[in-house]
Design a protein around this motif. Structure first.
Motif, PDB file in Angstrom:
ATOM      1  N   SER A  79       0.742  -0.985  -0.321  1.00 51.66           N
ATOM      2  CA  SER A  79      -0.065   0.094   0.220  1.00 51.66           C
ATOM      3  C   SER A  79       0.908   1.855  -0.018  1.00 51.66           C
ATOM      4  CB  SER A  79      -0.800  -0.149   1.237  1.00 51.66           C
ATOM      5  OG  SER A  79      -0.417   0.166   2.337  1.00 51.66           O
ATOM      6  N   VAL A  80       2.245   1.471   0.901  1.00 53.79           N
ATOM      7  CA  VAL A  80       2.851   1.834   0.723  1.00 53.79           C
ATOM      8  C   VAL A  80       3.650   2.704  -0.277  1.00 53.79           C
ATOM      9  CG1 VAL A  80       4.965   3.264   2.003  1.00 53.79           C
ATOM     10  CG2 VAL A  80       3.390   2.472   2.766  1.00 53.79           C
ATOM     11  N   ILE A  81       3.409   1.905  -1.513  1.00 55.65           N
ATOM     12  CA  ILE A  81       4.649   1.492  -2.453  1.00 55.65           C
ATOM     13  C   ILE A  81       3.605   2.401  -3.312  1.00 55.65           C
ATOM     14  CG2 ILE A  81       5.615   0.287  -4.360  1.00 55.65           C
ATOM     15  CD1 ILE A  81       6.858  -1.397  -2.070  1.00 55.65           C
ATOM     16  N   ALA A  82       2.213   1.662  -3.254  1.00 53.96           N
ATOM     17  CA  ALA A  82       1.232   2.300  -4.557  1.00 53.96           C
ATOM     18  C   ALA A  82       0.727   3.227  -3.764  1.00 53.96           C
ATOM     19  CB  ALA A  82       0.326   1.130  -4.240  1.00 53.96           C
ATOM     20  N   ILE A  83       0.788   4.435  -3.078  1.00 53.43           N
ATOM     21  CA  ILE A  83       0.593   5.138  -2.528  1.00 53.43           C
ATOM     22  C   ILE A  83       1.725   6.312  -3.452  1.00 53.43           C
ATOM     23  CG2 ILE A  83       0.287   6.810  -1.176  1.00 53.43           C
ATOM     24  CD1 ILE A  83      -0.774   4.597   0.280  1.00 53.43           C
ATOM     25  N   SER A  84       2.948   6.220  -3.497  1.00 59.05           N
ATOM     26  CA  SER A  84       4.617   6.238  -3.766  1.00 59.05           C
ATOM     27  C   SER A  84       4.403   6.739  -4.930  1.00 59.05           C
ATOM     28  CB  SER A  84       5.425   6.085  -2.989  1.00 59.05           C
ATOM     29  OG  SER A  84       5.489   5.735  -1.485  1.00 59.05           O
ATOM     30  N   LEU A  85       3.687   5.655  -5.999  1.00 58.94           N
ATOM     31  CA  LEU A  85       3.524   5.591  -7.731  1.00 58.94           C
ATOM     32  C   LEU A  85       2.677   6.579  -7.640  1.00 58.94           C
ATOM     33  CD1 LEU A  85       4.123   1.259  -8.110  1.00 58.94           C
ATOM     34  CD2 LEU A  85       5.944   2.921  -8.276  1.00 58.94           C
ATOM     35  N   TYR A 113      -4.614  18.856  -5.911  1.00 62.14           N
ATOM     36  CA  TYR A 113      -5.827  18.136  -4.776  1.00 62.14           C
ATOM     37  C   TYR A 113      -5.692  17.091  -4.601  1.00 62.14           C
ATOM     38  CZ  TYR A 113      -8.178  16.933  -9.408  1.00 62.14           C
ATOM     39  OH  TYR A 113      -8.639  16.313 -10.783  1.00 62.14           O
ATOM     40  N   LEU A 114      -5.135  15.686  -5.897  1.00 59.38           N
ATOM     41  CA  LEU A 114      -4.523  14.582  -6.060  1.00 59.38           C
ATOM     42  C   LEU A 114      -4.180  14.049  -5.311  1.00 59.38           C
ATOM     43  CD1 LEU A 114      -5.535  12.868  -9.522  1.00 59.38           C
ATOM     44  CD2 LEU A 114      -7.085  13.195  -7.614  1.00 59.38           C
ATOM     45  N   HIS A 115      -2.208  14.989  -5.107  1.00 59.14           N
ATOM     46  CA  HIS A 115      -1.980  14.749  -4.208  1.00 59.14           C
ATOM     47  C   HIS A 115      -1.631  14.992  -2.934  1.00 59.14           C
ATOM     48  CE1 HIS A 115       2.341  14.018  -7.391  1.00 59.14           C
ATOM     49  NE2 HIS A 115       0.904  15.025  -7.781  1.00 59.14           N
ATOM     50  N   ASP A 116      -2.902  16.038  -2.880  1.00 57.69           N
ATOM     51  CA  ASP A 116      -3.599  16.384  -1.441  1.00 57.69           C
ATOM     52  C   ASP A 116      -3.696  14.806  -0.712  1.00 57.69           C
ATOM     53  OD1 ASP A 116      -1.813  18.609  -0.707  1.00 57.69           O
ATOM     54  OD2 ASP A 116      -3.976  19.801  -1.801  1.00 57.69           O
ATOM     55  N   TYR A 118      -1.041   8.599   3.465  1.00 59.83           N
ATOM     56  CA  TYR A 118      -0.676   7.484   4.088  1.00 59.83           C
ATOM     57  C   TYR A 118      -0.723   7.340   5.285  1.00 59.83           C
ATOM     58  CZ  TYR A 118       3.413   8.131   0.437  1.00 59.83           C
ATOM     59  OH  TYR A 118       4.621   7.864  -0.888  1.00 59.83           O
ATOM     60  N   TYR A 119      -1.782   8.183   5.908  1.00 57.17           N
ATOM     61  CA  TYR A 119      -2.299   7.740   6.941  1.00 57.17           C
ATOM     62  C   TYR A 119      -2.418   6.696   7.245  1.00 57.17           C
ATOM     63  CZ  TYR A 119      -1.024  13.039   8.382  1.00 57.17           C
ATOM     64  OH  TYR A 119      -0.594  13.945   8.706  1.00 57.17           O
ATOM     65  N   LEU A 120      -3.180   5.608   6.603  1.00 57.36           N
ATOM     66  CA  LEU A 120      -4.157   4.709   7.452  1.00 57.36           C
ATOM     67  C   LEU A 120      -2.968   3.797   7.278  1.00 57.36           C
ATOM     68  CD1 LEU A 120      -5.995   4.469   3.669  1.00 57.36           C
ATOM     69  CD2 LEU A 120      -6.995   5.008   6.585  1.00 57.36           C
ATOM     70  N   PRO A 121      -2.035   3.384   5.991  1.00 59.57           N
ATOM     71  CA  PRO A 121      -0.550   1.411   6.233  1.00 59.57           C
ATOM     72  C   PRO A 121       0.126   2.119   8.423  1.00 59.57           C
ATOM     73  CG  PRO A 121      -0.070   3.761   4.494  1.00 59.57           C
ATOM     74  CD  PRO A 121      -1.731   3.595   5.155  1.00 59.57           C
ATOM     75  N   ILE A 122       0.325   3.748   8.094  1.00 62.23           N
ATOM     76  CA  ILE A 122       1.521   3.853   9.643  1.00 62.23           C
ATOM     77  C   ILE A 122       0.138   3.371  10.584  1.00 62.23           C
ATOM     78  CG2 ILE A 122       2.097   6.004  10.687  1.00 62.23           C
ATOM     79  CD1 ILE A 122       2.849   7.500   7.941  1.00 62.23           C
ATOM     80  N   ILE A 123      -1.143   3.835  10.672  1.00 62.29           N
ATOM     81  CA  ILE A 123      -1.861   4.033  11.523  1.00 62.29           C
ATOM     82  C   ILE A 123      -2.073   2.274  11.275  1.00 62.29           C
ATOM     83  CG2 ILE A 123      -4.593   3.600  12.652  1.00 62.29           C
ATOM     84  CD1 ILE A 123      -4.326   7.006  11.581  1.00 62.29           C
ATOM     85  N   VAL A 164       6.889   5.448   4.728  1.00 62.67           N
ATOM     86  CA  VAL A 164       6.985   6.250   3.613  1.00 62.67           C
ATOM     87  C   VAL A 164       7.325   7.687   3.484  1.00 62.67           C
ATOM     88  CG1 VAL A 164       4.851   7.734   3.929  1.00 62.67           C
ATOM     89  CG2 VAL A 164       4.554   5.425   4.779  1.00 62.67           C
ATOM     90  N   SER A 165       8.147   8.126   4.862  1.00 59.04           N
ATOM     91  CA  SER A 165       9.166   9.070   4.602  1.00 59.04           C
ATOM     92  C   SER A 165      10.241   8.986   3.279  1.00 59.04           C
ATOM     93  CB  SER A 165       9.900   9.581   6.165  1.00 59.04           C
ATOM     94  OG  SER A 165       9.366   9.682   7.061  1.00 59.04           O
ATOM     95  N   ILE A 166      11.243   7.668   3.927  1.00 58.74           N
ATOM     96  CA  ILE A 166      12.154   7.399   2.981  1.00 58.74           C
ATOM     97  C   ILE A 166      11.509   7.398   1.380  1.00 58.74           C
ATOM     98  CG2 ILE A 166      13.749   5.830   1.927  1.00 58.74           C
ATOM     99  CD1 ILE A 166      13.895   5.015   4.882  1.00 58.74           C
ATOM    100  N   LEU A 167      10.161   7.255   0.991  1.00 60.34           N
ATOM    101  CA  LEU A 167       9.799   6.665   0.171  1.00 60.34           C
ATOM    102  C   LEU A 167       9.460   8.341  -0.971  1.00 60.34           C
ATOM    103  CD1 LEU A 167       8.229   3.553  -0.316  1.00 60.34           C
ATOM    104  CD2 LEU A 167      10.271   4.000  -1.223  1.00 60.34           C
ATOM    105  N   TYR A 168       8.304   8.989   0.029  1.00 61.28           N
ATOM    106  CA  TYR A 168       7.702  10.297  -0.098  1.00 61.28           C
ATOM    107  C   TYR A 168       9.204  11.471   0.150  1.00 61.28           C
ATOM    108  CZ  TYR A 168       4.624  13.580   0.369  1.00 61.28           C
ATOM    109  OH  TYR A 168       3.353  15.468  -0.139  1.00 61.28           O
ATOM    110  N   ALA A 169      10.445  11.815   0.704  1.00 68.34           N
ATOM    111  CA  ALA A 169      11.086  12.215   0.482  1.00 68.34           C
ATOM    112  C   ALA A 169      12.106  12.668  -0.914  1.00 68.34           C
ATOM    113  CB  ALA A 169      12.234  11.982   1.178  1.00 68.34           C
ATOM    114  N   PRO A 170      11.981  11.981  -1.668  1.00 64.56           N
ATOM    115  CA  PRO A 170      12.934  12.599  -3.400  1.00 64.56           C
ATOM    116  C   PRO A 170      11.697  12.769  -4.017  1.00 64.56           C
ATOM    117  CG  PRO A 170      12.945   9.724  -2.469  1.00 64.56           C
ATOM    118  CD  PRO A 170      12.158  10.613  -1.238  1.00 64.56           C
ATOM    119  N   HIS A 171       9.996  12.525  -3.698  1.00 60.60           N
ATOM    120  CA  HIS A 171       9.180  13.169  -4.785  1.00 60.60           C
ATOM    121  C   HIS A 171       9.147  14.756  -3.966  1.00 60.60           C
ATOM    122  CE1 HIS A 171       4.825  13.976  -5.785  1.00 60.60           C
ATOM    123  NE2 HIS A 171       4.704  14.847  -5.059  1.00 60.60           N
ATOM    124  N   ILE A 172       8.749  14.789  -3.219  1.00 57.49           N
ATOM    125  CA  ILE A 172       9.110  16.508  -2.532  1.00 57.49           C
ATOM    126  C   ILE A 172      10.452  17.017  -2.326  1.00 57.49           C
ATOM    127  CG2 ILE A 172       9.377  17.800  -0.423  1.00 57.49           C
ATOM    128  CD1 ILE A 172       7.803  15.937   1.112  1.00 57.49           C
TER     129      ILE A 172
END
Length: 372
Positions: free
Chosen positions: A15-21, A32-35, A41-46, A64-72
């Motif tokens: 799920s984390v990889i799918a959201i990152s993709l 708005y889609l990125h938001d 991401y909160y779903l798999p974290i919780i 999540v942070s590692i996969l999301y940081a390059p996108h930022i």
């Protein structure tokens, strides 16, 4: 359990990889889609915190942070305001994962403590029940011991005050009987007197056996041999009553430490009771087997009318009997003998369904073909 953990881990990672993709593949022109993806991401974290505790929540947030940081960095790097907002979101991911994991882990630990307390309470309750049952048994044994003590004190008096006069009465009656021919009323009356004298003498004898604890000569005894001896003794009585008496064979030599004379007395009491309770054409069956690899189990089964429930509760009480000419001491003596051999005696019966008496005695050894 391991399979479920593996499935959950793979599901969270997927799920984390799918959201990152979705983040990487969605154009920046659709903020708005990125938001929405950012909040997903909160779903798999919780879930990770709930399923795996503190470490699970923290590791998932870091993943999540590692996969999301390059996108930022590479896609939102030209928008400083947006970039700062995304980094704050990453901080929030880690905070949520840590807090959720800690709360979940604390709850699991509390649940574990409660389950442990429940198990301890259950074990304590079980031990209390066992102790209560043992206490009841000990109290019953004490009551029986008190009765036997009282009987013992009376035994000496009875032996002197009853047995000697009985012998004189019987001897005199036998002499008087010879003065009257057989068939006359007086001859019959004297016969009744002699029989009743014998019955009273038997009551005194059994009473003395019950009251006085005689020393036992313990030695290895082959149970089947002792039963065969008793069956031979009572076979004629069984034929007269037209009752089939059967001792089932057993190839295993079951050896017990016992006083053979007292053991035969116990067996004899039970078999006589069974024969007396069985009507013509009925059957008395005796069988032996090994129970739980440590006990010899002897079963005496008759096809008589059985014993009513009210009488079953009192059958081991001294002087209680359902027979018109019984003494009420046979089963009490038998139970006493078996318990002195560290065994148990149980009676099972239902009205019109016969009676089964089961004796259990601790085995000394069980070797086929061995004789004493």
């Amino acid at each position: 359990m391991e399979t479920a953990t593996r499935i959950r881990t793979l599901s969270l990672a997927a799920s984390v990889i799918a959201i990152s993709l979705l983040h990487y593949l969605t154009p920046l022109q659709l903020p708005y889609l990125h938001d929405i993806f950012q909040r997903l991401y909160y779903l798999p974290i919780i879930l990770s915190g709930l399923w795996f505790g503190f470490r699970g929540g923290l590791f998932c947030a870091l993943f999540v942070s590692i996969l999301y940081a390059p996108h930022i960095l590479y896609q939102w790097g030209g928008h400083p305001g947006m970039e700062m907002e995304k980094y704050l979101e990453i901080l929030l991911y880690n905070t949520v994962g840590t807090v959720t994991g800690m709360l979940s882990q604390r709850e699991r630990e509390r649940t574990g403590e409660l389950q442990k307390s429940s198990r301890e309470l259950t074990e304590s309750y079980r031990k209390l029940q066992e102790q209560s049952a043992e206490t009841i048994i000990i109290e019953e044994q004490l009551r029986r011991a008190e009765k036997l003590s009282t009987l013992g004190e009376m035994a000496a008096v009875l032996a002197h005050e009853i047995r000697n006069p009985l012998s004189s009465i019987r001897g005199t009656a036998e002499i008087l009987r010879d003065d009257y021919p057989t068939g006359t009323p007086k001859h019959e009356f004297i016969d009744i007197q002699i029989r009743e004298t014998e019955r009273l003498n038997r009551v005194v004898e059994e009473f003395l056996h019950m009251a006085r604890q005689q020393p036992m000569a313990m030695k290895p005894c082959r149970v089947q041999d002792e039963l065969e001896t008793i069956v031979t003794l009572v076979m004629n009585d069984a034929r007269k009553r037209q009752v089939a008496l059967q001792l089932q064979p057993n190839a295993v030599a079951m050896i017990v430490m016992a006083d053979s004379e007292k053991l035969r007395q116990a067996f004899l009491n039970i078999i006589i009771n069974a024969l007396q309770a069985t009507p013509e054409g009925g059957r008395v069956t005796i069988s032996t087997t090994i129970a739980e690899h440590a006990f010899c189990e002897i079963r005496f089964r008759d096809s008589g009318p059985g014993v009513e429930k009210a009488a079953m509760e009192r059958i081991f009480e001294p002087f209680f009997t359902t027979k018109s000419d019984g003494t009420g001491l046979g089963l009490a003596i038998t139970k006493n003998i078996i318990e002195n051999h560290k065994g148990t005696l149980k009676v099972e019966s239902e009205a019109a369904n016969g009676t089964t008496v089961t004796i259990r005695l601790p085995l000394q050894r069980t070797q086929p073909g061995e004789a004493t």
